[in-house]
Structures are given as structure tokens and as C-alpha cells.
Write a protein that holds these residues in place. Structure first.
Motif, PDB file in Angstrom:
ATOM      1  N   PHE A  79      47.846  33.212  55.512  1.00 18.54           N
ATOM      2  CA  PHE A  79      49.000  34.510  56.025  1.00 18.54           C
ATOM      3  C   PHE A  79      50.268  34.119  56.083  1.00 18.54           C
ATOM      4  CE2 PHE A  79      50.556  35.955  60.293  1.00 18.54           C
ATOM      5  CZ  PHE A  79      50.984  36.866  60.124  1.00 18.54           C
ATOM      6  N   ILE A  80      50.457  35.199  55.210  1.00 18.75           N
ATOM      7  CA  ILE A  80      52.311  34.475  54.575  1.00 18.75           C
ATOM      8  C   ILE A  80      52.663  33.135  54.290  1.00 18.75           C
ATOM      9  CG2 ILE A  80      54.710  35.377  54.830  1.00 18.75           C
ATOM     10  CD1 ILE A  80      53.601  36.636  57.545  1.00 18.75           C
ATOM     11  N   GLY A  81      51.300  32.958  53.374  1.00 16.51           N
ATOM     12  CA  GLY A  81      52.007  31.184  53.440  1.00 16.51           C
ATOM     13  C   GLY A  81      51.904  30.266  53.997  1.00 16.51           C
ATOM     14  N   GLY A  82      51.161  30.606  55.504  1.00 13.52           N
ATOM     15  CA  GLY A  82      51.206  29.431  56.713  1.00 13.52           C
ATOM     16  C   GLY A  82      52.929  29.111  56.838  1.00 13.52           C
ATOM     17  N   ALA A  83      53.974  29.845  56.778  1.00 14.19           N
ATOM     18  CA  ALA A  83      54.706  30.447  57.047  1.00 14.19           C
ATOM     19  C   ALA A  83      54.734  29.876  58.613  1.00 14.19           C
ATOM     20  CB  ALA A  83      55.980  31.194  56.309  1.00 14.19           C
ATOM     21  N   VAL A  84      56.220  29.547  59.604  1.00 11.39           N
ATOM     22  CA  VAL A  84      56.242  29.015  60.875  1.00 11.39           C
ATOM     23  C   VAL A  84      56.975  30.945  61.208  1.00 11.39           C
ATOM     24  CG1 VAL A  84      56.856  27.789  62.419  1.00 11.39           C
ATOM     25  CG2 VAL A  84      55.799  27.157  60.430  1.00 11.39           C
ATOM     26  N   GLY A  85      56.645  31.297  61.836  1.00  8.96           N
ATOM     27  CA  GLY A  85      57.596  31.883  62.772  1.00  8.96           C
ATOM     28  C   GLY A  85      57.596  31.055  64.326  1.00  8.96           C
ATOM     29  N   GLU A  86      58.165  32.859  65.457  1.00  4.78           N
ATOM     30  CA  GLU A  86      58.119  32.617  66.779  1.00  4.78           C
ATOM     31  C   GLU A  86      57.271  31.648  67.174  1.00  4.78           C
ATOM     32  OE1 GLU A  86      60.331  33.984  70.554  1.00  4.78           O
ATOM     33  OE2 GLU A  86      59.909  35.815  68.772  1.00  4.78           O
ATOM     34  N   VAL A  87      55.847  32.837  67.048  1.00  7.75           N
ATOM     35  CA  VAL A  87      54.885  32.550  68.164  1.00  7.75           C
ATOM     36  C   VAL A  87      53.877  31.487  67.221  1.00  7.75           C
ATOM     37  CG1 VAL A  87      52.476  33.239  68.552  1.00  7.75           C
ATOM     38  CG2 VAL A  87      54.508  35.113  68.592  1.00  7.75           C
ATOM     39  N   HIS A  88      53.857  31.841  65.711  1.00 12.00           N
ATOM     40  CA  HIS A  88      53.534  30.064  65.381  1.00 12.00           C
ATOM     41  C   HIS A  88      53.843  29.023  65.530  1.00 12.00           C
ATOM     42  CE1 HIS A  88      51.332  28.935  61.017  1.00 12.00           C
ATOM     43  NE2 HIS A  88      52.309  27.845  61.362  1.00 12.00           N
ATOM     44  N   GLY A  89      54.718  28.521  66.083  1.00  5.73           N
ATOM     45  CA  GLY A  89      55.850  27.636  66.142  1.00  5.73           C
ATOM     46  C   GLY A  89      54.915  27.369  68.264  1.00  5.73           C
ATOM     47  N   ALA A  90      55.969  28.755  68.640  1.00  5.32           N
ATOM     48  CA  ALA A  90      54.886  28.122  69.534  1.00  5.32           C
ATOM     49  C   ALA A  90      53.754  27.165  70.003  1.00  5.32           C
ATOM     50  CB  ALA A  90      55.014  29.719  71.201  1.00  5.32           C
ATOM     51  N   LYS A  91      52.890  28.596  69.194  1.00  4.71           N
ATOM     52  CA  LYS A  91      51.909  27.240  69.599  1.00  4.71           C
ATOM     53  C   LYS A  91      51.828  25.836  69.054  1.00  4.71           C
ATOM     54  CE  LYS A  91      48.021  29.773  68.138  1.00  4.71           C
ATOM     55  NZ  LYS A  91      47.238  30.566  67.798  1.00  4.71           N
ATOM     56  N   MET A  92      52.663  25.125  68.508  1.00  4.58           N
ATOM     57  CA  MET A  92      52.412  24.258  67.876  1.00  4.58           C
ATOM     58  C   MET A  92      53.034  23.182  68.822  1.00  4.58           C
ATOM     59  SD  MET A  92      53.477  24.183  63.620  1.00  4.58           S
ATOM     60  CE  MET A  92      53.602  22.007  63.546  1.00  4.58           C
ATOM     61  N   VAL A  93      53.727  24.207  69.299  1.00  8.41           N
ATOM     62  CA  VAL A  93      54.948  23.621  70.472  1.00  8.41           C
ATOM     63  C   VAL A  93      53.843  22.329  72.003  1.00  8.41           C
ATOM     64  CG1 VAL A  93      56.758  23.776  72.192  1.00  8.41           C
ATOM     65  CG2 VAL A  93      57.270  23.385  69.539  1.00  8.41           C
ATOM     66  N   GLY A  94      52.903  24.157  72.158  1.00 14.00           N
ATOM     67  CA  GLY A  94      52.142  23.912  73.453  1.00 14.00           C
ATOM     68  C   GLY A  94      51.311  23.163  73.115  1.00 14.00           C
ATOM     69  N   THR A  95      50.735  22.679  71.879  1.00 12.88           N
ATOM     70  CA  THR A  95      49.542  21.977  71.601  1.00 12.88           C
ATOM     71  C   THR A  95      50.400  20.394  71.714  1.00 12.88           C
ATOM     72  OG1 THR A  95      48.659  23.550  70.077  1.00 12.88           O
ATOM     73  CG2 THR A  95      47.726  21.189  69.959  1.00 12.88           C
ATOM     74  N   PHE A  96      51.541  19.903  72.044  1.00  9.86           N
ATOM     75  CA  PHE A  96      51.720  18.697  71.774  1.00  9.86           C
ATOM     76  C   PHE A  96      52.252  18.737  73.074  1.00  9.86           C
ATOM     77  CE2 PHE A  96      53.366  18.612  67.223  1.00  9.86           C
ATOM     78  CZ  PHE A  96      53.430  17.387  66.951  1.00  9.86           C
ATOM     79  N   GLU A  97      52.384  19.968  74.087  1.00 10.28           N
ATOM     80  CA  GLU A  97      52.841  18.975  75.495  1.00 10.28           C
ATOM     81  C   GLU A  97      51.315  19.130  76.300  1.00 10.28           C
ATOM     82  OE1 GLU A  97      54.241  23.264  76.033  1.00 10.28           O
ATOM     83  OE2 GLU A  97      56.879  22.467  76.131  1.00 10.28           O
ATOM     84  N   LEU A  98      50.319  20.187  75.430  1.00 13.56           N
ATOM     85  CA  LEU A  98      49.234  19.815  75.829  1.00 13.56           C
ATOM     86  C   LEU A  98      48.587  17.763  75.997  1.00 13.56           C
ATOM     87  CD1 LEU A  98      46.949  23.301  75.385  1.00 13.56           C
ATOM     88  CD2 LEU A  98      48.047  22.023  78.051  1.00 13.56           C
ATOM     89  N   ALA A  99      48.781  17.740  74.953  1.00 15.35           N
ATOM     90  CA  ALA A  99      49.017  16.614  74.504  1.00 15.35           C
ATOM     91  C   ALA A  99      49.300  15.378  75.052  1.00 15.35           C
ATOM     92  CB  ALA A  99      48.825  16.316  73.311  1.00 15.35           C
TER      93      ALA A  99
END
Length: 316
Positions: A79-99
Motif C-alpha cells: 500500500f503506497i510502498g509502506g509510506a507514512v501518512g497521518e493515520v499510519h503515523g498515529a497508529k505507530m505513536v499509539g502503539t508506543f504509548e500503549l507499550a
């Protein structure tokens, strides 16, 4: 044969983001967070007439490796070469916060068992970096992820897994470098500027992105292992990446962080020494560097199996 057995034997390079995420943790323990059913898609792509995905090209979730809660971020290059957008990035950040919340909970409820229950964040990179369709949001996401990695220091490890088709390039190359441990296969590629971009900006004479051998000599797992940009080089299977993950988590935190490539004055000095060295030897190809560090048959390295290579490789 169980589904997990099938996943374990699957090529990491060929696997989807969801297969990698499930296969990196113990069987039956993976729970996807903010999955397709939650329909967290990009608000920007439809305006541009672009297709969306309901996970926005990244699978996030949590599972166990032994007693260790492992929070997984797995990017999807299809999907778009795995490129990072707003929601993609927010999911990454949210995962760190949960950890981080899990770390605080374990520290409070099980202080005597922190070592054996220590959480980790694992990022399975498959990305060219920022999604140009939403560049500002993508750049901000990169900065926020880097900030989240900084917040883990002194608490729990962040582990990069690189072995998928797109590789790890662009701003996400910075993110990978900031993790505590990098695990790659021979097929993994890591860098800042991707081969196609180098060719586009500098010309084919400078870097021919169609020259697969050149690309892998410059950005591939074997080169990164020799240069100590990669800590573990493993076979191309989900099982091999999981074995490396389990090995990392079996070590005390103070031992894990010795794998870092940046983050201290000593490591900065090392990088500056490498700049001086490059001016001194003026390599025309990665093979010149391999030879400098004592590899007797640099031309034969690409043909070696991973096992043969690990047995013979001389690292910087």
C-alpha cells in the motif's frame, strides 16, 4: 501443522504485514489494535482521488514472546510502498504509548519480575519513508515516532526488523537507526535515500537503481552487518526473525542497549572516524570497504549463504 507453523516457515520477504505481525509473537497471543474493522483510513487520499486501506498500510497489535508483552508495528509495502501518512503515523505513536503504559503497570504491579516481563516494541519496516500525498503529516509522524523512541530509553527496548520487499528508506531509515537493535536478512535493505531517488537526482552513472547487485552491496543486510549498522543477520524466514527477537529479549536490558548505533558521545566519535576513513580509502564500491576490514574474498560475499557469511565475515 498449525497456522503458526505455516507462518514460521514463510519467507519474511514474501510475507504480508499481518503475517509478519502474527508470526513474530507466540501462537494465539496476537491481538490486532486499530485493525481494518475500525476503518482508520487516511482523510487526505480520497480528496486526491487515491484509494484507501482501512488499516492505512500498517498493522499494529500486541502479543507475547514468553512472558514479554511485545507491541508490534508492521508496515505493508503493498500500500503506497509502506509510506507514512497521518493515520499510519498515529497508529505507530499509539502503539508506543500503549507499550509505555504496560511498562509502568508491570513496574508497579510486578517490580521483582520486571526483567522477565519487560515489554518491547518491534517495528517490521517496509517503507520508502514519508507519504508525499500528505507530506507535512508524514514528516510530523516521523518526528513523533522518534520522540516516542526517546521516551523508551532506560525503560524497554525497541527492535527493528528489516527484510521485506520495499526495504527501509527515507525518514524511516533514521527511525530504524534510532532503535536499540536492528535485525536484518540478506534481502533486507536499509538506507536514507532510496536507489531510485539517487538515480533520479544524480543520474544513472552515479547509481544505477536497476543494478540489483549494486543496490544490495550498498544497502543490503550483509553490508550493513559488516558495517555494524545491523546487529543480527538471519535467514529469510519469519521463524528466524522471531528467534532473534527471543534472543534479544532473553538478555538484560543493559546488555540489549549495547547494540545501539547512535545516542552517545562515543558512538558519535565512531561515526566521525568512519567519515575520516572514507576520505582516506576513497572506496569506489562496498567491496573496497569489505576488503579494508579484512574480508579476503569480497567479490564472493554476495554468493555466500547466510551461514557461510556469518562464519567468515570480518566486521568493522
Amino acid at each position: 501443522m498449525t497456522d503458526q507453523d505455516k507462518l514460521s516457515g514463510k519467507s519474511f520477504y514474501e510475507a504480508t504485514a499481518r503475517e509478519r505481525a502474527r508470526g513474530l509473537v507466540d501462537e494465539g497471543t496476537f491481538t490486532e489494535l486499530c485493525g481494518p474493522a475500525d476503518r482508520m483510513s487516511s482523510p487526505h487520499l480520497p480528496v486526491l482521488g487515491e484509494a484507501i486501506e482501512f488499516d492505512d498500510g500498517v498493522v499494529t497489535g500486541v502479543g507475547l514472546v514468553g512472558k514479554h508483552p511485545v507491541f508490534v508495528i508492521s508496515q505493508e509495502g503493498r500500500f503506497i510502498g509502506g509510506a507514512v501518512g497521518e493515520v499510519h503515523g498515529a497508529k505507530m505513536v499509539g502503539t508506543f504509548e500503549l507499550a509505555r503504559q504496560m511498562y509502568e503497570r508491570i513496574l508497579e504491579e510486578h517490580p521483582d519480575e520486571l526483567a522477565e516481563r519487560l515489554p518491547a516494541v518491534v517495528i517490521s519496516f517496509e517503507t520508502g519513508g514519508v507519504r508525499l500525498h500528505e507530506a507535512n503529516a508524514g514528516l510530523l509522524a516521523h518526528a513523533e515516532v522518534m520522540d516516542q523512541i526517546q521516551e523508551t530509553k532506560g525503560k524497554f527496548p525497541v527492535i527493528a526488523m528489516i527484510g521485506s520487499k520495499v526495504g527501509c528508506f527515507g525518514g524511516m531509515g533514521f527511525v530504524a537507526a534510532a532503535t536499540d537493535v536492528v535485525v536484518m536478512s540478506e534481502l533486507g535493505r536499509l538506507g536514507l535515500t532510496g536507489p531510485e531517488v539517487i538515480e533520479q537526482e544524480m543520474g544513472k552513472a552515479e547509481f544505477d537503481s536497476a543494478d540489483r547487485a549494486l543496490v544490495y552491496r550498498t544497502t543490503g543486510g550483509k553490508h550493513k552487518y559488516i558495517m555494524r549498522d545491523c546487529n543480527y543477520l538471519v535467514e529469510d524466514s519469519i521463524a528466524s526473525f522471531k528467534e532473534a527477537l527471543a534472543d534479544v529479549l532473553s538478555k538484560p536490558y543493559d546488555e540489549i542497549v549495547k547494540n545501539r548505533r547512535i545516542g552517545s558521545e562515543e558512538l558519535v566519535d565512531e561515526q566521525l572516524d568512519l567519515v575520516e576513513l572514507s576520505c582516506e580509502i576513497q572506496p569506489k564500491d562496498a567491496r573496497d570497504v569489505w576488503a579494508y576490514f579484512g574480508n579476503e574474498d569480497p567479490a564472493g560475499i554476495p554468493e555466500q549463504t547466510t551461514e557461510e557469511f556469518l562464519r567468515a565475515a570480518k566486521r568493522r
